[in-house]
Motif scaffolding. Sequence first.
Motif, PDB file in Angstrom:
ATOM      1  N   HIS A  10       0.808  -1.226   0.000  1.00 44.20           N
ATOM      2  CA  HIS A  10       0.000   0.000   0.000  1.00 44.20           C
ATOM      3  C   HIS A  10       0.843   1.278   0.000  1.00 44.20           C
ATOM      4  O   HIS A  10       0.551   2.222   0.730  1.00 44.20           O
ATOM      5  N   HIS A  12       3.816   1.941   1.080  1.00 43.16           N
ATOM      6  CA  HIS A  12       4.723   2.182   2.201  1.00 43.16           C
ATOM      7  C   HIS A  12       6.112   1.662   1.852  1.00 43.16           C
ATOM      8  O   HIS A  12       6.464   0.508   2.094  1.00 43.16           O
ATOM      9  N   TYR A  38      -1.028   2.145  -3.877  1.00 44.63           N
ATOM     10  CA  TYR A  38      -2.047   3.038  -3.317  1.00 44.63           C
ATOM     11  C   TYR A  38      -2.479   2.567  -1.925  1.00 44.63           C
ATOM     12  O   TYR A  38      -2.661   1.377  -1.695  1.00 44.63           O
ATOM     13  N   HIS A  39      -2.665   3.520  -1.003  1.00 42.11           N
ATOM     14  CA  HIS A  39      -3.012   3.143   0.378  1.00 42.11           C
ATOM     15  C   HIS A  39      -4.449   2.675   0.515  1.00 42.11           C
ATOM     16  O   HIS A  39      -4.786   1.960   1.442  1.00 42.11           O
ATOM     17  N   ASN A  43      -7.490   2.787   4.438  1.00 41.85           N
ATOM     18  CA  ASN A  43      -6.216   2.577   5.118  1.00 41.85           C
ATOM     19  C   ASN A  43      -5.540   3.899   5.470  1.00 41.85           C
ATOM     20  O   ASN A  43      -5.574   4.838   4.678  1.00 41.85           O
ATOM     21  N   MET A  45      -2.411   6.503   5.929  1.00 45.41           N
ATOM     22  CA  MET A  45      -1.117   6.719   5.294  1.00 45.41           C
ATOM     23  C   MET A  45      -0.105   6.856   6.418  1.00 45.41           C
ATOM     24  O   MET A  45      -0.139   7.826   7.180  1.00 45.41           O
ATOM     25  N   TYR A  49       4.704   6.429   3.765  1.00 48.48           N
ATOM     26  CA  TYR A  49       3.902   6.330   2.536  1.00 48.48           C
ATOM     27  C   TYR A  49       4.569   7.147   1.438  1.00 48.48           C
ATOM     28  O   TYR A  49       4.671   8.369   1.510  1.00 48.48           O
TER      29      TYR A  49
END
Length: 197
Positions: A10, A12, A38-39, A43, A45, A49
């Motif tokens: 995600h 990160h 994409y987060h 979710n 960040m 991120y």
Amino acid sequence: MKIGVISDTHGHEMRFAKACEKFFSDADLILHAGDVLYHGPRNPMLEDYNPAKLAQRINESKIPIVIARGNCDSDVDQNVINVPIQAPFAYVYAMNKRIVLTHGTQFTYCNNPEHADWSKMIGEISKQANNLQADIFITGHIHNNILERQGNSILLNPGSPALPNRSDKRPTLAVITDNKIEIFDLNTSEVLMSMNI
């Protein structure tokens, strides 16, 4: 042979970097079960991120990476990641094993992975693994670990190094070697689950 397995990064970047440095530096292959950059709207960040930097890390990887498309992955992501984001399945033959990789959204029957019920999913996943004659069937999406044998297949979900859904919130990933699959805590390197293959 050694295969690193990761999912649900995600965006990160440092979680992916840490997994590569601690666990995958000597891997022959990395499998990513989707939700790469994409987060997602549900979710958070976290401080690391950085999807652009994560895409750059993937593109610069000396180790080949195979990616299955997740529900948070888009056509735009494919424009910045140089390896194909495959959907709904990616197939790998390694260590004399048929390995099938998918994100697993199709098995959750809900839009929120936190509400996914593994006991309801297991039948469908096992059936799909059997239909595809997978020796190892890898999913992501639920951000939680699965490692169990069903029929002729081993079902594996490495969890998430970024946004774990485990009750103890430990960030996780998996490693497959010629004779074993292990799920590790990203921070402590503790083996949380293990199975001989």
